[in-house]
Design a protein around this motif. Structure first.
Motif, PDB file in Angstrom:
ATOM      1  N   SER A 199      50.643  19.108  31.441  1.00 45.73           N
ATOM      2  CA  SER A 199      51.784  20.023  31.358  1.00 45.73           C
ATOM      3  C   SER A 199      51.701  20.857  30.086  1.00 45.73           C
ATOM      4  CB  SER A 199      53.104  19.247  31.414  1.00 45.73           C
ATOM      5  OG  SER A 199      53.235  18.387  30.308  1.00 45.73           O
ATOM      6  N   TRP A 200      52.420  21.981  30.127  1.00 43.15           N
ATOM      7  CA  TRP A 200      52.475  22.916  29.013  1.00 43.15           C
ATOM      8  C   TRP A 200      53.905  23.426  28.904  1.00 43.15           C
ATOM      9  CZ3 TRP A 200      49.036  22.714  32.941  1.00 43.15           C
ATOM     10  CH2 TRP A 200      47.685  22.586  32.642  1.00 43.15           C
ATOM     11  N   ILE A 201      54.286  23.857  27.710  1.00 44.15           N
ATOM     12  CA  ILE A 201      55.565  24.542  27.516  1.00 44.15           C
ATOM     13  C   ILE A 201      55.263  26.029  27.371  1.00 44.15           C
ATOM     14  CG2 ILE A 201      57.583  24.862  26.012  1.00 44.15           C
ATOM     15  CD1 ILE A 201      57.608  22.152  27.442  1.00 44.15           C
ATOM     16  N   LEU A 202      55.943  26.838  28.171  1.00 46.56           N
ATOM     17  CA  LEU A 202      55.866  28.295  28.058  1.00 46.56           C
ATOM     18  C   LEU A 202      57.147  28.769  27.401  1.00 46.56           C
ATOM     19  CD1 LEU A 202      54.479  29.325  31.583  1.00 46.56           C
ATOM     20  CD2 LEU A 202      53.209  28.835  29.476  1.00 46.56           C
ATOM     21  N   ILE A 203      57.020  29.680  26.452  1.00 49.17           N
ATOM     22  CA  ILE A 203      58.144  30.135  25.642  1.00 49.17           C
ATOM     23  C   ILE A 203      58.437  31.601  25.966  1.00 49.17           C
ATOM     24  CG2 ILE A 203      58.977  30.452  23.265  1.00 49.17           C
ATOM     25  CD1 ILE A 203      56.008  28.221  23.722  1.00 49.17           C
ATOM     26  N   GLY A 204      59.617  31.860  26.487  1.00 48.40           N
ATOM     27  CA  GLY A 204      60.002  33.220  26.882  1.00 48.40           C
ATOM     28  C   GLY A 204      60.567  34.012  25.721  1.00 48.40           C
ATOM     29  N   SER A 205      59.819  34.072  24.626  1.00 47.48           N
ATOM     30  CA  SER A 205      60.323  34.730  23.419  1.00 47.48           C
ATOM     31  C   SER A 205      60.336  36.249  23.538  1.00 47.48           C
ATOM     32  CB  SER A 205      59.488  34.323  22.206  1.00 47.48           C
ATOM     33  OG  SER A 205      58.185  34.870  22.306  1.00 47.48           O
ATOM     34  N   ALA A 228      62.361  20.009  23.336  1.00 50.39           N
ATOM     35  CA  ALA A 228      61.185  20.888  23.441  1.00 50.39           C
ATOM     36  C   ALA A 228      61.243  21.994  22.389  1.00 50.39           C
ATOM     37  CB  ALA A 228      61.081  21.479  24.845  1.00 50.39           C
ATOM     38  N   TRP A 229      62.434  22.551  22.143  1.00 46.75           N
ATOM     39  CA  TRP A 229      62.573  23.625  21.154  1.00 46.75           C
ATOM     40  C   TRP A 229      62.184  23.121  19.767  1.00 46.75           C
ATOM     41  CZ3 TRP A 229      62.423  28.572  20.956  1.00 46.75           C
ATOM     42  CH2 TRP A 229      62.907  29.277  19.842  1.00 46.75           C
ATOM     43  N   LYS A 230      62.594  21.913  19.437  1.00 48.10           N
ATOM     44  CA  LYS A 230      62.236  21.324  18.144  1.00 48.10           C
ATOM     45  C   LYS A 230      60.706  21.218  18.025  1.00 48.10           C
ATOM     46  CE  LYS A 230      63.162  17.291  15.274  1.00 48.10           C
ATOM     47  NZ  LYS A 230      63.830  15.989  15.173  1.00 48.10           N
ATOM     48  N   ALA A 231      60.056  20.782  19.092  1.00 44.54           N
ATOM     49  CA  ALA A 231      58.591  20.664  19.087  1.00 44.54           C
ATOM     50  C   ALA A 231      57.942  22.051  18.990  1.00 44.54           C
ATOM     51  CB  ALA A 231      58.114  19.937  20.339  1.00 44.54           C
ATOM     52  N   VAL A 232      58.505  23.024  19.694  1.00 41.97           N
ATOM     53  CA  VAL A 232      57.976  24.389  19.671  1.00 41.97           C
ATOM     54  C   VAL A 232      58.053  24.967  18.260  1.00 41.97           C
ATOM     55  CG1 VAL A 232      58.536  26.763  20.409  1.00 41.97           C
ATOM     56  CG2 VAL A 232      58.316  24.940  22.117  1.00 41.97           C
ATOM     57  N   ARG A 256      70.429  36.212  23.286  1.00 45.33           N
ATOM     58  CA  ARG A 256      70.080  35.358  24.431  1.00 45.33           C
ATOM     59  C   ARG A 256      69.388  34.086  23.945  1.00 45.33           C
ATOM     60  NH1 ARG A 256      64.543  35.526  25.620  1.00 45.33           N
ATOM     61  NH2 ARG A 256      63.428  37.160  24.492  1.00 45.33           N
ATOM     62  N   GLU A 257      69.497  33.032  24.717  1.00 48.53           N
ATOM     63  CA  GLU A 257      68.742  31.825  24.405  1.00 48.53           C
ATOM     64  C   GLU A 257      67.340  31.994  24.993  1.00 48.53           C
ATOM     65  OE1 GLU A 257      70.009  27.359  24.388  1.00 48.53           O
ATOM     66  OE2 GLU A 257      69.373  27.857  26.435  1.00 48.53           O
ATOM     67  N   ILE A 258      66.336  31.825  24.155  1.00 50.79           N
ATOM     68  CA  ILE A 258      64.953  31.945  24.614  1.00 50.79           C
ATOM     69  C   ILE A 258      64.688  30.861  25.654  1.00 50.79           C
ATOM     70  CG2 ILE A 258      62.537  31.635  23.917  1.00 50.79           C
ATOM     71  CD1 ILE A 258      63.244  33.063  21.295  1.00 50.79           C
ATOM     72  N   ARG A 259      64.192  31.291  26.805  1.00 52.48           N
ATOM     73  CA  ARG A 259      63.906  30.347  27.887  1.00 52.48           C
ATOM     74  C   ARG A 259      62.631  29.565  27.595  1.00 52.48           C
ATOM     75  NH1 ARG A 259      65.066  34.679  32.727  1.00 52.48           N
ATOM     76  NH2 ARG A 259      67.320  34.420  32.750  1.00 52.48           N
ATOM     77  N   LEU A 260      62.699  28.277  27.877  1.00 53.51           N
ATOM     78  CA  LEU A 260      61.531  27.406  27.798  1.00 53.51           C
ATOM     79  C   LEU A 260      61.281  26.823  29.183  1.00 53.51           C
ATOM     80  CD1 LEU A 260      62.221  25.278  24.572  1.00 53.51           C
ATOM     81  CD2 LEU A 260      60.970  27.432  24.765  1.00 53.51           C
ATOM     82  N   PHE A 261      60.034  26.857  29.593  1.00 49.03           N
ATOM     83  CA  PHE A 261      59.638  26.266  30.867  1.00 49.03           C
ATOM     84  C   PHE A 261      58.594  25.197  30.610  1.00 49.03           C
ATOM     85  CE2 PHE A 261      61.233  30.346  32.178  1.00 49.03           C
ATOM     86  CZ  PHE A 261      61.764  30.142  33.448  1.00 49.03           C
ATOM     87  N   ARG A 262      58.704  24.108  31.340  1.00 46.66           N
ATOM     88  CA  ARG A 262      57.627  23.121  31.382  1.00 46.66           C
ATOM     89  C   ARG A 262      56.882  23.390  32.685  1.00 46.66           C
ATOM     90  NH1 ARG A 262      59.916  18.591  29.857  1.00 46.66           N
ATOM     91  NH2 ARG A 262      58.886  18.680  27.828  1.00 46.66           N
ATOM     92  N   ILE A 263      55.592  23.642  32.575  1.00 45.89           N
ATOM     93  CA  ILE A 263      54.785  23.809  33.770  1.00 45.89           C
ATOM     94  C   ILE A 263      53.910  22.570  33.908  1.00 45.89           C
ATOM     95  CG2 ILE A 263      54.894  26.333  33.865  1.00 45.89           C
ATOM     96  CD1 ILE A 263      52.074  26.340  32.602  1.00 45.89           C
ATOM     97  N   VAL A 264      53.881  22.045  35.125  1.00 42.33           N
ATOM     98  CA  VAL A 264      53.198  20.784  35.400  1.00 42.33           C
ATOM     99  C   VAL A 264      52.185  20.995  36.525  1.00 42.33           C
ATOM    100  CG1 VAL A 264      53.546  18.373  36.105  1.00 42.33           C
ATOM    101  CG2 VAL A 264      55.279  19.536  34.726  1.00 42.33           C
ATOM    102  N   ARG A 265      51.014  20.391  36.371  1.00 44.74           N
ATOM    103  CA  ARG A 265      50.000  20.459  37.440  1.00 44.74           C
ATOM    104  C   ARG A 265      50.593  19.948  38.745  1.00 44.74           C
ATOM    105  NH1 ARG A 265      44.296  20.425  35.754  1.00 44.74           N
ATOM    106  NH2 ARG A 265      44.231  20.555  33.488  1.00 44.74           N
ATOM    107  N   ARG A 266      50.260  20.677  39.810  1.00 46.38           N
ATOM    108  CA  ARG A 266      50.667  20.221  41.155  1.00 46.38           C
ATOM    109  C   ARG A 266      49.578  19.358  41.739  1.00 46.38           C
ATOM    110  NH1 ARG A 266      51.077  24.977  44.557  1.00 46.38           N
ATOM    111  NH2 ARG A 266      50.928  26.391  42.822  1.00 46.38           N
TER     112      ARG A 266
END
Length: 157
Positions: free
Chosen positions: A77-83, A127-131, A147-157
């Motif tokens: 998994s990865w965190i994507l940051i919508g900054s 997650a934000w603290k880790a980012v 706006r609050e910056i969106r964070l997504f966790r993307i996980v392998r399917r």
């Protein structure tokens, strides 16, 4: 931390960078990624990066977006940051993932099918603290926008 990294963090926190980078960095990343058959992203020389292939929320068309990411332990998994480089609007790719969470990332030359999950509440706070520990300039980006910056966790399917 290496002096070069500190300089890049300082530069990436400026408003000038926020105006120029969204046009320049993704274009360069796409070209280099294509030329190296998915093995190299220029921006990933400072931060890990993926090419996100999502489906347009309205158009239904495939959209390829180079993004910095924060890999999580285990490589699943990865965190994507919508900054959006601290710009006022959410980046388009976040709208796409909200509408159609199944996507694909190119990670170190491998195409990986993923599912995205918008982080909220305590999960987002952790997650934000880790980012912020991973790349402190995200705090500057958040301070610039309401706006609050969106964070997504993307996980392998």
């Amino acid at each position: 931390m290496a002096p070069g990294v500190r300089l890049v963090q300082k530069v990436s926190s400026t408003r000038t960078f926020a105006k120029i980078a969204p046009h320049l960095i993704p274009a360069l990343d796409r070209v280099v990624h294509r030329l190296t058959r998915g093995k190299v992203l220029l921006s990933a020389q400072m931060l890990p990066g993926v090419i996100l292939t999502s489906t347009g929320a309205r158009s239904g068309l495939e959209r390829r977006t180079p993004l910095a990411c924060m890999p999580e332990e285990g490589g699943r998994s990865w965190i994507l940051i919508g900054s959006n480089f601290g710009r006022t609007d959410h980046p388009a790719w976040t709208h796409n993932l909200l509408a159609r969470p199944d996507a694909e990332v190119s990670w170190k030359g491998e195409d990986v099918p993923v599912t995205a999950h918008l982080l909220e509440g305590e999960e987002r706070a952790a997650a934000w603290k880790a980012v912020l520990a991973f790349w402190p300039p995200y705090a500057t980006y958040q301070a610039r926008v309401e706006r609050e910056i969106r964070l997504f966790r993307i996980v392998r399917r």
